[in-house]
Structure formats: C-alpha cells, structure tokens
Design a protein around this motif. Structure first.
Motif, PDB file in Angstrom:
ATOM      1  N   GLN A 408       0.842  -1.207   0.000  1.00  0.00           N
ATOM      2  CA  GLN A 408       0.000   0.000   0.000  1.00  0.00           C
ATOM      3  C   GLN A 408       0.877   1.257   0.000  1.00  0.00           C
ATOM      4  OE1 GLN A 408      -2.707   0.175   3.300  1.00  0.00           O
ATOM      5  NE2 GLN A 408      -4.173   1.442   2.181  1.00  0.00           N
ATOM      6  N   LYS A 409       1.939   1.244   0.799  1.00  0.00           N
ATOM      7  CA  LYS A 409       2.843   2.402   0.848  1.00  0.00           C
ATOM      8  C   LYS A 409       3.547   2.587  -0.503  1.00  0.00           C
ATOM      9  CE  LYS A 409       3.805   2.082   5.833  1.00  0.00           C
ATOM     10  NZ  LYS A 409       4.841   1.806   6.864  1.00  0.00           N
ATOM     11  N   GLU A 410       3.998   1.481  -1.091  1.00  0.00           N
ATOM     12  CA  GLU A 410       4.676   1.578  -2.380  1.00  0.00           C
ATOM     13  C   GLU A 410       3.736   2.116  -3.464  1.00  0.00           C
ATOM     14  OE1 GLU A 410       6.274  -2.181  -3.375  1.00  0.00           O
ATOM     15  OE2 GLU A 410       7.767  -2.220  -1.761  1.00  0.00           O
ATOM     16  N   TYR A 411       2.454   1.685  -3.438  1.00  0.00           N
ATOM     17  CA  TYR A 411       1.480   2.173  -4.421  1.00  0.00           C
ATOM     18  C   TYR A 411       1.265   3.681  -4.292  1.00  0.00           C
ATOM     19  CZ  TYR A 411      -3.032   3.167  -6.551  1.00  0.00           C
ATOM     20  OH  TYR A 411      -4.044   3.742  -7.283  1.00  0.00           O
ATOM     21  N   GLU A 412       1.081   4.172  -3.057  1.00  0.00           N
ATOM     22  CA  GLU A 412       0.871   5.606  -2.848  1.00  0.00           C
ATOM     23  C   GLU A 412       2.078   6.406  -3.319  1.00  0.00           C
ATOM     24  OE1 GLU A 412      -1.778   7.088  -1.969  1.00  0.00           O
ATOM     25  OE2 GLU A 412      -2.972   5.294  -1.568  1.00  0.00           O
ATOM     26  N   LEU A 413       3.282   5.865  -3.055  1.00  0.00           N
ATOM     27  CA  LEU A 413       4.509   6.558  -3.448  1.00  0.00           C
ATOM     28  C   LEU A 413       4.618   6.636  -4.974  1.00  0.00           C
ATOM     29  CD1 LEU A 413       7.216   7.835  -2.594  1.00  0.00           C
ATOM     30  CD2 LEU A 413       8.224   5.538  -2.624  1.00  0.00           C
ATOM     31  N   LYS A 511       0.543  -2.064  -9.710  1.00  0.00           N
ATOM     32  CA  LYS A 511       0.497  -1.909  -8.255  1.00  0.00           C
ATOM     33  C   LYS A 511      -0.944  -1.833  -7.767  1.00  0.00           C
ATOM     34  CE  LYS A 511       4.960  -1.545  -7.066  1.00  0.00           C
ATOM     35  NZ  LYS A 511       5.582  -2.423  -6.064  1.00  0.00           N
ATOM     36  N   GLN A 512      -1.753  -1.066  -8.496  1.00  0.00           N
ATOM     37  CA  GLN A 512      -3.154  -0.911  -8.093  1.00  0.00           C
ATOM     38  C   GLN A 512      -3.885  -2.247  -8.163  1.00  0.00           C
ATOM     39  OE1 GLN A 512      -5.394   1.731 -10.554  1.00  0.00           O
ATOM     40  NE2 GLN A 512      -7.095   1.904  -9.131  1.00  0.00           N
ATOM     41  N   ALA A 513      -3.648  -2.984  -9.248  1.00  0.00           N
ATOM     42  CA  ALA A 513      -4.303  -4.289  -9.393  1.00  0.00           C
ATOM     43  C   ALA A 513      -3.871  -5.250  -8.294  1.00  0.00           C
ATOM     44  CB  ALA A 513      -3.973  -4.877 -10.768  1.00  0.00           C
ATOM     45  N   HIS A 514      -2.539  -5.219  -7.975  1.00  0.00           N
ATOM     46  CA  HIS A 514      -2.050  -6.105  -6.916  1.00  0.00           C
ATOM     47  C   HIS A 514      -2.622  -5.713  -5.567  1.00  0.00           C
ATOM     48  CE1 HIS A 514       1.350  -7.917  -4.398  1.00  0.00           C
ATOM     49  NE2 HIS A 514       0.694  -8.928  -4.946  1.00  0.00           N
TER      50      HIS A 514
END
Length: 906
Positions: A408-413, A511-514
């Motif tokens: 979740q943190k990696e996606y937001e970044l 990332k969003q799909a994962h």
C-alpha cells in the motif's frame, strides 16, 4: 442551446465522485481555478455529451480512452440544456473493457405535464446523435467555430483556409439544405438519363426487329403454299380411309357374332358339368341309403336296454343325493369351526396388540437412533475435513497478507510520483508548442527579410535600409537559435518523460491491481476466520450430540430384548389353548360322526359313469334309426330326378354339336380381318402425319401473323417513345440547371456573399471597442486573377494605424482581439439566423496576451453584448479580469479528482 446542469464522473480530471455544475441562475459566469485543475474539462464535458467529441484527440483511434480519469475504466457525462424554450437532457457513457469498448447515449425531453423527462433515444447511437444535432441545429465544427472560443484555438476560424471559412458560414446559414436540393436535382438528372439510355437501347432493338418484316412476309407465303398442298393430299386420303373403315366395320360385326357363339358354348359346357355333378350326387345318395337300410339293428331290443339302464341310473342318483346332503352339513360345520378358531385368535391378537405396538414403537425409535448416530458420524468426518482445509486456506492467506501494508505504501509513493511527472510533462508540452509557434513566426520573418523585392520591416512594415535588415536578421537569428536550442532540449525531455510516464503508468496499474487483489484477500481472510470459528463450535456441538445419542441407545436396547422374548412366549401359550376350548371340541366330534355316515352310503362312481355312457350310445343308435326312416321316404324322389337329368344331358349334347358347326363357318369368314386391319392402320398413320403437318403449317402461319402484328405495334411504340425522348431531354436540361443553381457557386455563394457584410460590420463594431477605433476588418469574397476575371474566396484583411497587414503579422494580443471580434460576430449572426437571441457564448482563456487596457476593453465588450446572449461563460485565472464577474465557479483539483464550488460576488 443554453446550459442548465452539467454532471461529470471519471471524465478527465474529475474523479469517481459525481460532480454537478448548475448554470441555471446566472447569465454571466466566470470559471476560475489554477492551470490544469479542470476548467476546460467542464467545457469539454459539454461538447462530449452533445457530440461525442472533445479536444484534439477526437481524430485518434479510441479517442474516448484519452478522456478517462487516470486509473478508471468507466466515465459518464450528463448535460441538461434549453433549446427553443424546451428543456432537454443528454447522457453519454463510455467504458473500456477487455473486448469491444462499451458506449451509450441517451436523449430526453422534459414533459411539464408529467413533470419528468421522457426518452427520445433512438435505436442506435448514430441515429440518436442525428436527432440531437437536429434539435439544437448545430454540429461540433460549427459550434467550436462560432459559439465556443476554445483554449488556444481562438483563431479556429481565422486560421482556416478560405474554402473552410466558407463551409463554416454555409453551415451557420443552414445552406446544407441547398446541397440536399442539388443532390436531389442530380439524382433526378441521373434518373432521366438512365431512362433515356434505356429508351435508346429499346429503340435500337425495335429498329433491328422492324428490318425483319420482308423476311417474315416471304416465310408466311411459303407456309401458306405448303398448307394448300397438304390439304389436297389429306382430302384424297380421307375418301380411301372411309371405304376401308366401312369394310372393317362389317368384319367387326362378324367377329362379335363369333364371340357370342363361343360364349354360348361355354355356358352349355358349364351347365352340362353342373347337371353331371348333380346326377352323380343323387346316384350316390340313393346307393348309401339303400346300403344302410340293409344293415340296420333291431329297434325293440334297443328300447328295452334303454329302460333297464335308466332304472339303475335313478337308484345311483338317489344315493349320490344323500351324499351331497351330508357333504353340505360337513362344510357348514367346518365353516363354524374355522370361524370359532378365528374369533379366538382375534381375541388373543387384541389382547397382545397394544403391547406389540408399543414394542414396535420402541424398536423403530432404536433404529432411528442408530441411523442418526451414523449420519452424525459422517457429518463429523466431513466437518473435520472442512476445518482442516479452512486452516490450510487461512495459513496461505495470512502468508500472502504479510506484505499488504508495504504494498500500500509503495502504491501511494508510485502514484504520487506519477502525478508529479505528469504535471511536469503537460507544462513541458505547452512550453514546446509555444516555442514551435515562435520558431514558425521567426521563419516567416526571415523569409520577409530575405525577400529582395520587399523593403519593408517584417515587424512594423516601415521601409528600412539593407543594413538595418542585416542587423535585424542577426538579432533574429540569435533569438531563433536560443529558441531552437530550448525547443530541442524540451523535446528531448518530453520524449523521455513520455516514455517514463508510459512505463510508470503500467507500473501504477500493476500496483493498483495487486493492491486490490490483496484487499480482496484480506476480506477473504476475515471471512475465513469467522467461518472457522463457526465450524469449530458446530463440531463441538456435534460431538456432544453423538455422546447423548449413544447413551440413549444403550439404555433402550436391553429392555427391548426382554419385552420381545416375553411377548413371543405368551403368544405361543395362548395359541395352544385354542384347541382345548369346549366349543371347538364339540364341533370336531360332530364332524367325525358325519364323515362316518357319508362313508356308509353305497355309491360307485365308475358304475354310474358306465351306465351314463351306455344310455348315450343307445340314444345315438335310436336317433340314427329315425334319420334312416326319413331318408327311405326320399328314395322314390331321387329315382325320378336321376331320370330327368339323364334326358337333359342328352339334349345339351345335341345343342353343343350345332353350335360347333356354326362357329366353324364364321371362323372362315374372319380370316381376311388381319389384312384389312393392316391397310386401315397404315391409312390412319398417314392421315395422322398429314394432320400434324397441317397443324405445324398453321402454327407457323399464326406465329408469323403474331410477329407481323407485333411489328405493327412496335412502329406505333417507336413513334411514341421518340416523343418521350424529347421530354426526357427537356427534363435533363431543367434539372441540370437546378443543380447548378443550388451548387456552392450558385444560390449558396449569393447567400454567403449577402452574409459577409453582416459579419464584417458586427466584427468591426466589436473590434472598434477593443482597439479604440484603431483597427478594422475587411472580408474579401472575390479576388482578381492575374490572367483576368475573378475567383470566389473568403480572405481576411486587417488595417490599423500602421496600414493594411496580413493576419499573421499581428502580435498575439492583437490577433486575439481580431479573433474575438470575428467569433462574436459569427455567434451573433448564428443567433439572428436562428430567429432567437437565446444563445450561449463560451470563451475559454486566451486573455493572457492582453494588457490592462485590452482586458478592460474585452470586459466592456462582454458586458455590451451580454443582452444578445442568454448565457456567457468565460474561463480565466486572471484576478484583474475575473473580479468583474458576479458569479464564479471555482475549480480545485484534489487527490480524488477535481471539484467545483459556486462563489457569488454580488
């Protein structure tokens, strides 16, 4: 078309939350907000909902994909507007799917009586789009070139070619109806030309057929001669055939007489055969009766034997009757004994019935317990298996969810970084376009400086020396080099940024799909935990229930066994006591006594059977004797019939001999029939051949007559169609004249020529306000040619204090004022031509090139023309400009998407 309410979802910068923009209560509106926050997207939403087009991407494949909000797959825009006093609403949707993209378009009208919107949607999107454009009277091209001054495209009309300008004005004036009339006239011309071509082909065919008249006349005369010759031969043959037929008829009568005699012979032979058969029957019958009369027994002896056997039979029958009476008594007693035994058994059964029923109930309950225990054991095994599988799934899900927070943190970044790079990319693209425009302008100025025939300055159009031109060229080359260097660097950065953005966009999507998958798995993990707890509770309850059922079964089995044994013992004892009952013993004693009496009666069944057989034999012999006596009475009659038949047979033989003699005589007469029949057949065949030849000649003559008659009719039709060809030629000339009149160089050119002064005057009125009467527009509709004559055009010329210059020679601010004046003039022309002032004007940015005086002039001009439009919407972020508007729609861009709020400033 007057905007009322606009709703957007996942359209460009607007996110998943539905945004509603209300235009109803304000006539002068300013859309304000920072660059890239979504001001122009609102206007794109209007054009997309009405025409399915927005921005420049309309020419690309899958253009609607570029309008989707980042990361979304479905968008919707709903637009409510007023046209000619009626309220309408369009709703357009688009979704990107794995296969063919989904698209939908709805069109509705507000019904005041029902107080709701009623559907006007057609069967297809294309048909619905045509209905929308017909309702508002505008297509997309006309709208953006008149009522909608789009961002960066205020010169959309000015920069068009003369031909394209004429087409825009033609659309505004509704001249497409003349195109339709021209097309109809051309269709009529082609139709009459096709009819003329067909008539000419038919005329050629008729002339070829008419040339065959003399040949057909000669052929008919030949057939007529052949018909006369054949008729002569036919008459001669008919005379001969008549004579032959008369002789043949006489011979046929003789044949029929011979056939009649043969039939009589057959009838006599048949009659003789029948009489011989009857004679033989009578003779054999007389002989048989005579032989029986000689062998017949003595009748009195038979009568005595019959009487003796009858007395013996009567005695035996009396003994048998006594036996039958005793048998009936025995059967009655047996029935009483069986009935009494049944009554006693029933009493025993009734006494044991309630106990047996109770025992059966307990046994059934025990069997039910056994079955339930087995079912619970199976259910327990199944539940244990499910619990083990659930624990395995929980462990797997828990292992997968360990990285959820990190993902979740990696996606937001990654998403934040992508948005920043996207904003930079858009800024660089805009900067690159501006530099490209400056380079194009430098190129034009260089060409002007290098033109030896033009001594004017490319900037101010004043006369300058060659040295001054060299100095200006050096300066411009230096500036051009700087801009070119900046453009090259920006182009390289944009290219890299675009590739990076495309790559990072795919990463964001992955990332969003994962992350979405992990979110689903987290919800699945919680659900699995709840189910696992529920199954553990269910398993514990099931085990306790099994224990209780096993205990109940053990407590029930031992008493059941004892009760069953006791009941069987009592039933055997009671059944044994039935045979000792007093009534039973008395009935059994009476039965024994009757059986002794029945055995004492003398009756021999074999003797009784022998007597009956002898009586039957004697009766048959007596009946045979009576029959013989009757037959002996008929013997004399049989003798008489035999004598009569003998005489009749002799007469038949004589008659047969006479018939044979007569048949032989007639047979001799019919021997010449074969020869006569052959002659007759040959004559008939020849007659048939001549008849067929006559029919063929008649058919040929009839065919020639029909063809000659048709040629007469063709001559009449030919004269009539020559007249029709003259009429078609006149129609073709008339419709060609009409097509020319309705063409773009006919009535349409005259109407455009009539509208040009109106646009020119209105544009000059507005331009005078914007420039303090320092500039003026001239629209040239005709241009002189070097070789003489004129050519239709639509060129724009502008004059100011420095003289007449081409549109491209004006600065950005000056060009915007010219474009603004032309576009407002065209918009007002559109309103007047529609017969109403209820129109909308939309101005999207473009004021950045104006100084303070220019902005003041533009604002004053907007207020001056406000009464000509029902609604004016201006998009701007300039504080000194937007503060002059009473209503503001402020657009802000949030992380979830752009939002719109209303500010009223009095």
């Amino acid at each position: 078309m007057i905007p009322r309410i606009l709703e957007l979802k996942n359209f460009l910068s607007y996110g998943n939350q539905l945004q509603t923009v209300d235009f109803k209560n304000h006539s002068l509106i300013c859309l304000s907000g920072k660059n890239g926050h979504g001001k122009s997207a609102l206007l794109d939403g209007i054009t997309w909902s009405l025409w399915g087009q927005a921005r420049k991407i309309s020419s690309t494949s899958k253009a609607d994909d570029g309008l989707l909000h980042l990361g979304q797959t479905r968008m919707m825009v709903s637009f409510e507007f007023e046209s000619s006093g009626t309220i309408y609403r369009t709703r357009r949707e688009y979704a990107r799917t794995h296969g063919k993209p989904y698209a939908a378009l709805d069109f509705e009208v507000f019904d005041h009586e029902q107080d709701r919107f009623v559907s006007l949607t057609d069967k297809t999107i294309r048909a619905t789009q045509v209905k929308i454009e017909k309702t508002i009277g505008l297509d997309f091209a006309t709208f953006i070139n008149s009522s909608f001054l789009r961002q960066g495209q205020s010169n959309e009309f000015s920069k068009k070619s003369p031909k394209e300008r004429k087409q825009i004005i033609a659309t505004i004036l509704g001249l497409e109806k003349y195109d339709l009339l021209q097309q109809q006239a051309l269709d009529k011309t082609r139709s009459f030309q096709e009819k003329k071509r067909i008539l000419l082909q038919l005329q050629e065919q008729r002339e070829r057929e008419l040339a065959q008249r003399s040949e057909l006349t000669n052929a008919r005369e030949n057939e007529q001669k052949k018909l006369a010759e054949g008729q002569k031969l036919l008459d001669q043959l008919q005379t001969k055939l008549k004579q032959t037929q008369t002789a043949y008829a006489t011979l046929e009568a003789t044949k029929k007489n011979l056939e009649r005699l043969h039939l009589e012979q057959q009838e006599l032979a048949k009659t003789a055969e029948e009489k011989i058969k009857r004679f033989d029957q009578l003779r054999k019958a007389w002989q048989l009766v005579h032989a029986r009369s000689l062998k017949q027994s003595d009748f009195p002896k038979l009568e005595k034997e019959k009487k003796d056997f009858a007395l013996q039979e009567q005695k035996l029958l009396e003994h048998k009757k006594k036996q039958l009476l005793l048998q009936e008594k025995l059967l009655s007693l047996k029935e009483q004994l069986a009935k009494k035994q049944a009554e006693l058994k029933q009493e025993i059964e009734q006494s044991l019935h309630s106990r047996r029923r109770e025992l059966e109930k307990q046994q059934y309950h025990a069997a039910t317990l056994e079955k339930t225990i087995k079912e619970k054991e199976i259910a327990q095994a199944t539940l244990v298996k499910k619990i083990n599988e659930q624990e395995k799934s929980l462990n797997e899900l828990a292992e997968k969810l360990k990285s959820y927070e990190q993902e979740q943190k990696e996606y937001e970044l990654v998403k934040t970084q992508f948005e920043k790079r996207k904003n930079f990319y858009q800024l660089f693209v805009q900067k690159g376009k501006w530099l490209q425009a400056q380079l194009s302008e430098f190129e034009h100025k260089k060409n002007t400086l290098n033109d030896p025939d033009n001594p004017a300055c490319p900037l101010c159009e004043q006369l300058i020396t060659q040295r001054r031109k060299q100095f200006l060229a050096q300066q411009m080359a230096s500036q051009e080099q700087t801009f070119a260097h900046q453009h090259t660097r920006i182009y390289a950065v944009v290219k890299k940024l675009k590739a990076l953005l495309l790559e990072q966009h795919e990463l964001v999507k992955q990332k969003q799909a994962h992350l979405e998958l992990l979110t689903k798995q987290q919800a699945q993990h919680k659900e699995c935990q709840t189910q696992h707890i529920h199954m553990q509770t269910e398993l514990a309850q099931l085990k306790q229930l099994q224990t209780d059922l096993a205990k109940e079964k053990n407590d029930l089995e031992k008493p059941l066994t004892q009760a069953s044994l006791q009941l069987e013992k009592e039933e055997k004892t009671l059944l044994a006591s039935i045979g000792k009952h007093q009534a039973i013993t008395e009935l059994e004693a009476q039965l024994k006594q009757l059986e002794k009496e029945k055995a004492a009666i003398p009756f021999d069944e074999d003797v009784f059977t022998h007597i009956q057989q002898e009586l039957t034999r004697i009766a048959k012999e007596l009946a045979s004797f009576e029959q013989l006596r009757t037959e002996l009475g008929r013997q004399d009659q049989r003798k008489e019939s035999i004598s009569t038949l003998r005489d009749e047979l002799k007469a038949i033989k004589v008659k047969q001999a006479n018939l044979t003699k007569e048949c032989n005589e007639l047979t001799q007469q019919t021997k010449q029939a074969a020869q006569l029949e052959a002659i007759k057949t040959a004559q008939e065949a020849e007659h048939e051949t001549l008849l067929k030849a006559k029919e063929t000649h008649l058919q040929a003559i009839g065919s020639f007559d029909a063809q000659l008659k048709r040629l007469d009719q063709l001559e009449k039709d030919n004269a009539k169609q020559i007249k029709e060809l003259d009429e078609y030629n006149q129609e073709i000339d008339d419709y060609q004249e009409l097509a020319l009149a309705f063409s773009k160089n006919g009535i349409q050119a005259l109407l455009i020529e009539d509208a040009v002064p109106e646009i020119e005057q209105e544009a000059n009125d507005i331009l005078a306000r914007l420039t303090d009467n320092q500039a003026q527009i001239f629209i040239e509709s005709l241009r002189d040619l070097k070789k003489g004559g004129v050519r239709e055009t639509l060129d724009i010329h502008i004059t100011d204090t420095l003289g007449s210059r081409a549109y491209e020679m004006f600065s950005g601010g000056e060009a915007f004022r010219i474009d603004f004046a032309l576009r407002i003039a065209i918009s007002k022309l559109l309103a007047r031509r529609a017969g109403t002032t209820l129109q909308t004007l939309i101005i999207d940015e473009g004021f950045g090139s104006q100084d303070e005086d220019g902005l003041a002039h533009i604002m004053a001009c907007i207020h001056a023309i406000q009464s000509d439009f029902a609604k004016i919407i201006v998009v701007s972020h300039l504080h000194e400009f937007k503060d002059n508007f009473p209503a503001h729609l402020v657009v802000e861009k949030l992380p979830s998407g752009s939002v719109v709020r209303l500010e009223e400033r009095g």
